[in-house]
Design an enzyme around this catalytic site. Structure first.
Site, PDB file in Angstrom:
ATOM      1  N   SER A  61       0.792  -1.231   0.000  1.00 51.13           N
ATOM      2  CA  SER A  61       0.000   0.000   0.000  1.00 51.13           C
ATOM      3  C   SER A  61       0.824   1.281   0.000  1.00 51.13           C
ATOM      4  O   SER A  61       0.246   2.373  -0.055  1.00 51.13           O
ATOM      5  CB  SER A  61      -0.964   0.004   1.191  1.00 51.13           C
ATOM      6  OG  SER A  61      -2.058  -0.854   0.943  1.00 51.13           O
ATOM      7  N   LYS A  64      -0.080   3.645  -2.729  1.00 54.11           N
ATOM      8  CA  LYS A  64      -1.107   4.687  -2.625  1.00 54.11           C
ATOM      9  C   LYS A  64      -0.518   6.079  -2.445  1.00 54.11           C
ATOM     10  O   LYS A  64      -1.185   7.080  -2.712  1.00 54.11           O
ATOM     11  CB  LYS A  64      -2.082   4.362  -1.493  1.00 54.11           C
ATOM     12  CG  LYS A  64      -2.904   3.088  -1.734  1.00 54.11           C
ATOM     13  CD  LYS A  64      -3.897   2.844  -0.615  1.00 54.11           C
ATOM     14  CE  LYS A  64      -4.783   1.639  -0.892  1.00 54.11           C
ATOM     15  NZ  LYS A  64      -4.114   0.357  -0.584  1.00 54.11           N
ATOM     16  N   SER A 121      -6.434   3.157   4.111  1.00 49.47           N
ATOM     17  CA  SER A 121      -5.741   2.495   2.997  1.00 49.47           C
ATOM     18  C   SER A 121      -6.735   1.727   2.137  1.00 49.47           C
ATOM     19  O   SER A 121      -6.518   0.576   1.766  1.00 49.47           O
ATOM     20  CB  SER A 121      -4.652   1.546   3.519  1.00 49.47           C
ATOM     21  OG  SER A 121      -3.736   1.228   2.503  1.00 49.47           O
ATOM     22  N   LYS A 223       2.966   6.501   5.504  1.00 47.38           N
ATOM     23  CA  LYS A 223       2.089   5.425   5.019  1.00 47.38           C
ATOM     24  C   LYS A 223       2.614   4.042   5.411  1.00 47.38           C
ATOM     25  O   LYS A 223       3.820   3.800   5.380  1.00 47.38           O
ATOM     26  CB  LYS A 223       1.959   5.496   3.493  1.00 47.38           C
ATOM     27  CG  LYS A 223       0.878   4.593   2.898  1.00 47.38           C
ATOM     28  CD  LYS A 223      -0.511   5.129   3.132  1.00 47.38           C
ATOM     29  CE  LYS A 223      -1.585   4.185   2.624  1.00 47.38           C
ATOM     30  NZ  LYS A 223      -1.698   2.941   3.459  1.00 47.38           N
TER      31      LYS A 223
END
Length: 325
Positions: A61, A64, A121, A223
């Site tokens: 992720s 992202k 997420s 993140k």
């Protein structure tokens, strides 16, 4: 030429040249080591620490962050507004957790979509953003890869917008550090979103997966990520005494171990950057906050070859694919 046409025309050439020139090597084998890390001093670009920093890994992720970078580009160019509503396609609604359980045919506001990616997420939201900008996720992923090249991320290839596992979606710890630096440098106003502690949507409140926020001095983003193939990943940024560092860890065997390791990296970074006449970390007689403050004293995670296999009571524990943690 619009973005969709550009992506369609560039994708075959991009993939072909990447393989020919060695920009992207073959997908990771099932037994490949997962761990990699790097720490960079933002002000000077000095690499303070690197282990396997150029080895091929899966971003999960952390992908992202690039999807949001692309969205922020569109907002700053005036093509998208924070209060615009984006339509949810059937494909987006079918994305596995982590997600917001969006319904096909519904809409989500851009500002909410940003918060959903930062905190929850949400994979369904990542696809909504991709389709809104480039008409399809495939085209958006091609554009993400083109953008990566302009940022100097020469060892990264994106195949989707969410980070759900694709054997060809690869990156390096060094490239992820470059992405973090680009996000902070190119979109400083939007970077503040990554410090969001929670996000309310409908009747639910979603906590940020980045547990270093509020728990490690100076950390203000950015993140987390997880798939079984990648292990537990974290891109973190922190600032103390007008000095900023970016720390990347890929391939942790658990969220807890990953968080502890990145905390050690951040503490060691600020220790390395401290002037020679800096005061001691603690007063005499007080316990030190961490057992290690030197990069040389920080060990690799235990069993890095199995870093992506979470264990529970001595047995492999399967976490939902793309859960973000």
């Amino acid at each position: 030429m619009n973005s969709a046409i550009l992506a369609r025309s560039l994708r075959p050439a991009l993939l072909g040249f990447a393989m020919i020139l060695g920009m992207v090597s073959l997908p990771l084998s099932a037994t490949a080591e997962k761990y990699a890390s790097i720490v960079v001093a933002s002000d000077t670009g000095t690499v303070l620490h690197a282990r396997h920093a150029d080895a091929e890994r899966h971003p999960a992720s952390l992908t992202k962050v690039m999807a949001l970078y692309m969205l922020f580009d569109e907002i700053e160019a005036g093509r998208i507004a924070l209060d615009d509503r984006m339509t949810v396609s059937r494909r987006a609604a079918k994305q596995p957790p982590s997600n917001l359980r969006l319904k096909a045919g519904g809409t989500i506001e851009v500002a909410d979509a940003i918060d959903a990616l930062v905190t929850k997420s949400a994979n369904d939201v990542a696809v909504v953003i991709a389709e809104h900008i480039a008409d399809s996720e495939d085209r958006f992923a091609a554009l993400m890869t083109v953008k990566a090249r302009t940022l100097g991320m020469n060892d990264t290839l994106f195949m989707n917008a969410s980070g759900l596992h694709d054997p060809e979606q690869v990156t390096t710890a060094r490239d992820m550090a470059r992405l973090a630096e680009a996000m902070m440098g190119d979109h400083p106003d939007f970077y503040a979103y990554f410090s969001t502690s929670e996000f309310k949507y409908g009747r639910r409140t979603y906590k940020n997966h980045n547990k270093l926020l509020g728990n490690v001095d100076g950390v203000d983003g950015i993140k987390t990520g997880y798939t079984r193939a990648s292990g537990f990943n974290l891109m973190a940024a922190a600032e103390r005494d007008e000095q900023r560092v970016v720390a990347i860890m890929l391939g942790g065997h658990s969220a807890l171990a990953r968080n502890g390791h990145v905390t050690e990296l951040i503490e060691a970074a600020f220790h390395a950057l401290a002037p020679d006449d800096a005061p001691a970390l603690t007063e005499p007689g007080e316990a030190t906050p961490l057992q290690t403050v030197s990069f040389d004293a920080i060990a690799d995670p235990i069993h890095p070859n199995a870093a992506a296999v979470p264990m529970l009571n001595g047995k492999p524990f399967v976490v939902a694919e793309g859960d973000g943690d």
